[in-house]
Design a protein around this motif. Structure first.
Motif, mmCIF file in Angstrom:
data_model
loop_
_atom_site.group_PDB
_atom_site.id
_atom_site.type_symbol
_atom_site.label_atom_id
_atom_site.label_comp_id
_atom_site.label_asym_id
_atom_site.label_seq_id
_atom_site.Cartn_x
_atom_site.Cartn_y
_atom_site.Cartn_z
ATOM 1 N N GLN A 233 0.981 -1.371 0.002
ATOM 2 C CA GLN A 233 -0.023 -0.182 0.022
ATOM 3 C C GLN A 233 1.042 1.466 0.407
ATOM 4 O O GLN A 233 0.055 2.331 0.108
ATOM 5 N N LYS B 187 -1.897 0.752 -11.340
ATOM 6 C CA LYS B 187 -0.204 0.708 -11.067
ATOM 7 C C LYS B 187 0.204 1.248 -11.908
ATOM 8 O O LYS B 187 1.399 1.979 -12.075
ATOM 9 N N ASP C 22 2.418 2.232 -2.631
ATOM 10 C CA ASP C 22 2.001 2.688 -3.918
ATOM 11 C C ASP C 22 0.358 2.775 -4.730
ATOM 12 O O ASP C 22 0.634 2.888 -5.332
ATOM 13 N N ALA C 23 0.055 3.109 -3.708
ATOM 14 C CA ALA C 23 -1.255 2.632 -3.771
ATOM 15 C C ALA C 23 -2.455 4.167 -4.378
ATOM 16 O O ALA C 23 -3.489 3.997 -5.115
ATOM 17 N N THR C 24 -0.914 5.114 -4.044
ATOM 18 C CA THR C 24 -1.647 6.052 -5.326
ATOM 19 C C THR C 24 -0.449 6.957 -5.823
ATOM 20 O O THR C 24 0.379 6.291 -5.060
ATOM 21 N N ARG D 196 1.836 8.848 -3.236
ATOM 22 C CA ARG D 196 2.648 8.083 -1.971
ATOM 23 C C ARG D 196 3.351 7.293 -2.444
ATOM 24 O O ARG D 196 4.525 6.739 -1.945
#
Length: 274
Positions: A98, A129, A100-102, A105
């Protein structure tokens, strides 16, 4: 001849363009996971091309049942340790669950990893992704994608299972591989993918592929350090691993035996694939 010949008088640190050149020239890339300076120093000496500070540290170092509890702080700490043990080997850092969830981030986590000494970050999956990969690539952060068995998806997958056996799933993996490359990924890890499918993916994209349980047709291979040394991590031993310590006689010898086996094409053998 290979990129990081341990007998050569001077070895240079690998770069992203150099990894692409290895693929173009048909030279296999040798990769391992590492979590501290001591093992990293021996890998560097043995001529290992690429080291990954993987979120596998959650299972082999911290004793968890999965990679999910690993934090960005954990990765950054271990990246710093490993970086201090390397002088020439290319260093990749996992983006943990998580982080790399956005895109935002992922950028924050990636920046911390690169500032700690990594030269590239790795993230799992395609789908949403792809936006993250594009976002990072546009901001000069090299990205390694990861398809097939993605350990951060273990709850949804229901365990650690081979991916891409069915025709539709295989087609999806090929499409995802092309998509991550088009989005700007510089490298692709294929984990627990049928050997024939991994070879097809490797031929279909311009970026290098690194296999783990994906047969000998990938551009390179990676193993978890503890598996290569035959250590008991408390988890089931996958069929794609081999105890190179038994062959090498020492830790350094094990790393050299592994590198020689990958570069000569004797590892992985048919018994290590699916």
């Amino acid at each position: 001849m290979y990129a990081n010949d341990p007998q050569a008088p001077a070895r240079i640190r690998l770069t992203v363009p150099a990894l692409r050149k290895l693929k173009a020239e048909g030279q296999r890339i040798v990769a391992l996971t590492a979590y501290d300076a001591g093992f990293a120093r021996s890998m560097d000496e043995a001529g290992i091309d690429l080291v990954l500070v993987g979120d596998s540290l959650g299972m082999v170092c911290q004793g968890h049942d999965s990679t999910l509890p690993v934090t960005v702080d954990d990765i950054v700490y271990h990246v710093g340790c490993v970086a201090r043990g390397l002088s020439r080997t290319f260093l990749v850092a996992d983006l943990p669950f998580q982080s790399d969830a956005t895109p935002e981030r992922a950028l924050e986590a990636s920046t911390r990893c690169l500032q700690a000494g990594a030269a590239m970050v790795k993230l799992e999956g395609a789908g949403h992704k792809l936006e993250v990969i594009r976002f990072l690539s546009d901001r000069e952060i090299p990205v390694c994608a990861h398809l097939g068995l993605t350990p951060q998806s273990v709850l949804r997958l229901g365990g650690y299972k081979v991916q891409g056996r069915e025709a539709a799933a295989a087609r999806k993996l090929v499409e995802d591989a092309r998509a991550v490359a088009a989005a700007g990924a510089d490298l692709l890890v294929l984990e627990c993918v049928p050997s024939e499918l991994a070879s097809e993916i490797t031929a279909a994209i311009d970026i290098p592929t690194i296999g783990i349980g994906a047969g000998a047709g990938c551009d390179g291979q990676i193993l978890v350090l503890h598996d290569l040394l035959g250590l008991n991590s408390g988890h089931r031993r996958p069929r794609f691993v081999k105890d190179f310590l038994a062959d090498g006689g020492s830790v350094l010898g094990a790393f050299q035996a592994y590198a020689d086996a990958v570069r000569s094409g004797t590892f992985p053998g048919p018994e290590h694939g699916y």
